[in-house]
Design an enzyme around this catalytic site. Sequence first.
Site, PDB file in Angstrom:
ATOM      1  N   ARG A 175      28.335  48.466  39.384  1.00  0.00           N
ATOM      2  CA  ARG A 175      29.545  49.164  38.936  1.00  0.00           C
ATOM      3  C   ARG A 175      29.460  49.636  37.479  1.00  0.00           C
ATOM      4  O   ARG A 175      30.190  50.539  37.089  1.00  0.00           O
ATOM      5  CB  ARG A 175      30.756  48.266  39.121  1.00  0.00           C
ATOM      6  CG  ARG A 175      31.091  48.080  40.601  1.00  0.00           C
ATOM      7  CD  ARG A 175      32.386  47.365  40.737  1.00  0.00           C
ATOM      8  NE  ARG A 175      32.735  47.160  42.130  1.00  0.00           N
ATOM      9  CZ  ARG A 175      33.863  46.607  42.520  1.00  0.00           C
ATOM     10  NH1 ARG A 175      34.743  46.215  41.629  1.00  0.00           N
ATOM     11  NH2 ARG A 175      34.129  46.457  43.791  1.00  0.00           N
ATOM     12  N   ASP A 193      49.960  48.578  38.311  1.00  0.00           N
ATOM     13  CA  ASP A 193      48.569  48.129  38.432  1.00  0.00           C
ATOM     14  C   ASP A 193      47.992  47.994  37.031  1.00  0.00           C
ATOM     15  O   ASP A 193      48.475  48.623  36.079  1.00  0.00           O
ATOM     16  CB  ASP A 193      47.735  49.111  39.264  1.00  0.00           C
ATOM     17  CG  ASP A 193      46.498  48.446  39.864  1.00  0.00           C
ATOM     18  OD1 ASP A 193      46.518  48.121  41.067  1.00  0.00           O
ATOM     19  OD2 ASP A 193      45.510  48.222  39.120  1.00  0.00           O
TER      20      ASP A 193
HETATM   21  C1  LIG Z   1      42.508  45.448  46.569  1.00  0.00           C
HETATM   22  S1  LIG Z   1      43.737  46.258  45.630  1.00  0.00           S
HETATM   23  C2  LIG Z   1      45.187  45.959  46.621  1.00  0.00           C
HETATM   24  C3  LIG Z   1      46.028  47.211  46.800  1.00  0.00           C
HETATM   25  C4  LIG Z   1      47.250  47.031  47.722  1.00  0.00           C
HETATM   26  N1  LIG Z   1      48.148  46.044  47.216  1.00  0.00           N
HETATM   27  C5  LIG Z   1      46.810  46.696  49.126  1.00  0.00           C
HETATM   28  O1  LIG Z   1      46.998  45.573  49.581  1.00  0.00           O
HETATM   29  O2  LIG Z   1      46.279  47.590  49.800  1.00  0.00           O
HETATM   30  C6  LIG Z   1      43.975  45.115  44.271  1.00  0.00           C
HETATM   31  C7  LIG Z   1      44.578  45.761  43.020  1.00  0.00           C
HETATM   32  O3  LIG Z   1      44.991  44.719  42.116  1.00  0.00           O
HETATM   33  C8  LIG Z   1      44.788  45.204  40.796  1.00  0.00           C
HETATM   34  N2  LIG Z   1      44.723  44.066  39.843  1.00  0.00           N
HETATM   35  C9  LIG Z   1      43.730  43.162  39.689  1.00  0.00           C
HETATM   36  N3  LIG Z   1      44.013  42.318  38.688  1.00  0.00           N
HETATM   37  C10 LIG Z   1      45.222  42.680  38.197  1.00  0.00           C
HETATM   38  C11 LIG Z   1      46.057  42.195  37.144  1.00  0.00           C
HETATM   39  N4  LIG Z   1      45.706  41.145  36.382  1.00  0.00           N
HETATM   40  N5  LIG Z   1      47.231  42.831  36.921  1.00  0.00           N
HETATM   41  C12 LIG Z   1      47.584  43.894  37.680  1.00  0.00           C
HETATM   42  N6  LIG Z   1      46.855  44.408  38.678  1.00  0.00           N
HETATM   43  C13 LIG Z   1      45.678  43.805  38.935  1.00  0.00           C
HETATM   44  C14 LIG Z   1      43.485  45.984  40.891  1.00  0.00           C
HETATM   45  O4  LIG Z   1      43.355  46.906  39.836  1.00  0.00           O
HETATM   46  C15 LIG Z   1      43.606  46.636  42.264  1.00  0.00           C
HETATM   47  O5  LIG Z   1      44.056  47.959  42.195  1.00  0.00           O
END
Ligand SMILES: C[S@@+](CC[C@H](N)C(=O)[O-])C[C@H]1O[C@@H](n2cnc3c(N)ncnc32)[C@H](O)[C@@H]1O
Length: 275
Positions: A42, A146
Amino acid sequence: MNIAVEREFDFSRQDFAFIREMMLRETGISLGDGKMTMVYGRLCRRIRELELNSVGQYLQMIGESAVEREKFVNALTTNRTQFFRESHHFEYLQHKLIPEWKRRPKPIRIWSAGCSTGEEPYTIASVLKYEGLLDGGWDISILATDLDTQVLSKAKKGEYPITDSRGIPEPFLKSAFVRGRGSHEGVFKAKAEVQHFIRFQQLNLLHEWPFKTQFDVIFCRNVMIYFQRDTQQTLLCRYYSHLRTGGALFIGHSESIGEVGSKLTNVCHTGFIKP
Ligand SMILES: C[S@@+](CC[C@H](N)C(=O)[O-])C[C@H]1O[C@@H](n2cnc3c(N)ncnc32)[C@H](O)[C@@H]1O
């Protein structure tokens, strides 16, 4: 057995340890031992773009530049998502929560925490639109947050390849989305009057939340799975305190509610109500 890996850029165990420690501290994301190759993959593109020679040089750079640090974090988040993912939560919204709200109208506040590129909040909005809650007379809003600024800008734009619309059941597709024409051929997006109800905002869930809102529904799905157990528990307690009585919390299919579960009623697979 040690297998030497040929890499374009030097990437030492110490570099990896530094990255793990930084990601855990800044984002809560816990990168397991086996993620070294993923991390390298990445970061490679950016290191190439910057014409650097090693991951170590790049780490020095992120120490000196907040802009580069943001790009680094964006590169290491996992953003996989889709419309109507884990659709039973949207069925619960449509068939249980919305009928209850219609019986006793009130302001409705929904939060998609970790919304990635926006498919989750647009799915929520499409259900509300289909059920007539976005057609006037309702005080309703969806907060979508996010950590990753890159996915948020995609979410705000809200344009998706037409092939992604296959995951959206026809009635919701018809009521909430439009197909692009001319220069927007091949993409589709939410109607402006649907998009209007969603507010996208950058927020690190580990930091202080700049609102006191009590929510009717919180979606935090497939986000906590990347966190350690104590961080998950702290977060779940914070969600609990931001839920209205009768409010719903939805988490991802492989996530666990832990101790907070004892204060909630389990109403569907990974769906809970604050009694
Ligand atoms: C796998 S995606 C899930 C998207 C959606 N909720 C779903 O279930 O399809 C996880 C998201 O969590 C966000 N994320 C990870 N750590 C985070 C944090 N500390 N605060 C806010 N968002 C976070 C990532 O950037 C990512 O876009």
